[in-house]
Design an enzyme around this catalytic site. Sequence first.
Site, mmCIF file in Angstrom:
data_model
loop_
_atom_site.group_PDB
_atom_site.id
_atom_site.type_symbol
_atom_site.label_atom_id
_atom_site.label_comp_id
_atom_site.label_asym_id
_atom_site.label_seq_id
_atom_site.Cartn_x
_atom_site.Cartn_y
_atom_site.Cartn_z
ATOM 1 N N CYS A 156 -3.698 2.867 -4.228
ATOM 2 C CA CYS A 156 -4.639 3.701 -3.468
ATOM 3 C C CYS A 156 -4.662 5.094 -4.090
ATOM 4 C CB CYS A 156 -4.212 3.744 -2.003
ATOM 5 S SG CYS A 156 -5.328 4.748 -0.995
ATOM 6 N N HIS A 184 0.857 -1.202 0.000
ATOM 7 C CA HIS A 184 0.000 0.000 0.000
ATOM 8 C C HIS A 184 0.885 1.242 0.000
ATOM 9 C CE1 HIS A 184 -2.768 3.045 1.534
ATOM 10 N NE2 HIS A 184 -3.749 2.247 1.192
ATOM 11 N N ASP A 216 -12.576 3.681 -0.614
ATOM 12 C CA ASP A 216 -11.700 3.906 0.539
ATOM 13 C C ASP A 216 -12.432 4.813 1.515
ATOM 14 O OD1 ASP A 216 -9.452 3.622 2.063
ATOM 15 O OD2 ASP A 216 -8.062 3.984 0.445
ATOM 16 N N HIS A 217 -11.704 5.548 2.301
ATOM 17 C CA HIS A 217 -12.325 6.381 3.334
ATOM 18 C C HIS A 217 -13.550 7.122 2.804
ATOM 19 C CE1 HIS A 217 -7.921 6.835 4.841
ATOM 20 N NE2 HIS A 217 -8.312 5.581 4.744
ATOM 21 N N TYR A 274 -14.351 5.366 8.142
ATOM 22 C CA TYR A 274 -14.877 4.026 7.892
ATOM 23 C C TYR A 274 -16.320 3.814 8.337
ATOM 24 C CZ TYR A 274 -10.327 2.575 6.242
ATOM 25 O OH TYR A 274 -9.182 2.448 5.487
ATOM 26 N N HIS A 293 -7.771 0.646 -4.249
ATOM 27 C CA HIS A 293 -8.481 1.503 -3.296
ATOM 28 C C HIS A 293 -8.878 2.731 -4.089
ATOM 29 C CE1 HIS A 293 -6.470 0.048 0.712
ATOM 30 N NE2 HIS A 293 -7.133 -0.903 0.079
#
Length: 357
Positions: free
Chosen positions: A245, A207, A317-318, A331, A272
């Site tokens: 990501c 990552h 993702d977030h 999350y 991501h």
Amino acid sequence: MKMTFRWFGSKDDTVTLDQIRQIPGITGVVGMLTDIPAGEVWSEERIRELVVEVNSYGLELEVIESVNVHEDIKLGLSTRDKYIENYKKTLKNLSKYGIKVVCYNFMPVFDWTRTDLAKELEDGSTVLSYEQKLIEEMDPDKLVEDIQGGSKGLSLPGWEPERLKKLKELFQLYRDVDEDQLFENLRYFLERIIPTAEECDIKMAIHPDDPPWTIFGLPRIVTNKENLGRILKLVDSPYNGLTLCSGCLGANPNNDIADMIRTFGDRIHFAHVRNIKIHPNGDFDESSHLSSDGSLDIFEIMKAYHDIGFKGYIRPDHGRMIWGEDARPGYGLYDRALGIAYLNGLWEAIDKMKRGV
Ligand code: CS2
Ligand code: MN
């Protein structure tokens, strides 16, 4: 692509498997055993329990994020071999229960870094945000305090209190580790674990660093296209791959995410996808997934994945905290579920337009 959702386990997540399985197009969750410290073996029993629980909701568990790498490995200390052996045991145990991808990172000391875990946007939603000046003025101890203080009692992977108690010592040890040395330490790790990953048929997916630049003088190497290419060559096996990501790499406007996707193609095992809003001074706020809400073109990113025939795992993702939800920063359920609906919508449109349907 296989659409997934990150889940921290029934004891450590406000989102339930019952909720996750109702998200349209979902195939499975990305799991983790949040209570096992970096460097320790994940037992078969714990892995089995997790897989059985997830499967009982009709969801797959084929991706782990993360099996964290012990600091001694990143530092290249002589004690690293013991932790590498443990990592291999964990991979073997995971492979017995159908795990196909393991995400990990190689960031010294800190995992993701933000200066605010709940910055309020104009519409009343809150997001994680990053201000460079605050980091420059901040003592690292204060950063740890702030981040742990904002966790709402839930664990924050990458920010384990036990490990971060020894902050001064860790900084001292990193004085001798520059970027080239960190690459060498990563090579040492990969040369030893990739043969095991091959045997186990588990794809390793590093990552990127978040944000993708040096903080507090600590070296960071998973930051741009050139370095990603260098990492893939350290051990040139399909099992040595990437978690791409978009939000991490995209914080540096020089990183062209769609171009990276086309370049690294089938070495990307895990995608991501998230958006961020970069301000003129380089600071950034996380945003909804929608292209027009942030600085990244999520359509171009999804199109690049479609063009390469991406068959790997993907997850939103977030997300923002919206509709009064109280969850682990980044999350929650709602905004990530909206993210999935949007990513699936883009995919369907790209697919049908290409086929002329
Ligand atoms: C980050 C990281 O991508 C993310 O959501 O929050 O914590 C990430 O999970 C790790 O760096 C992967 O090892
Ligand atoms: Mn990510």
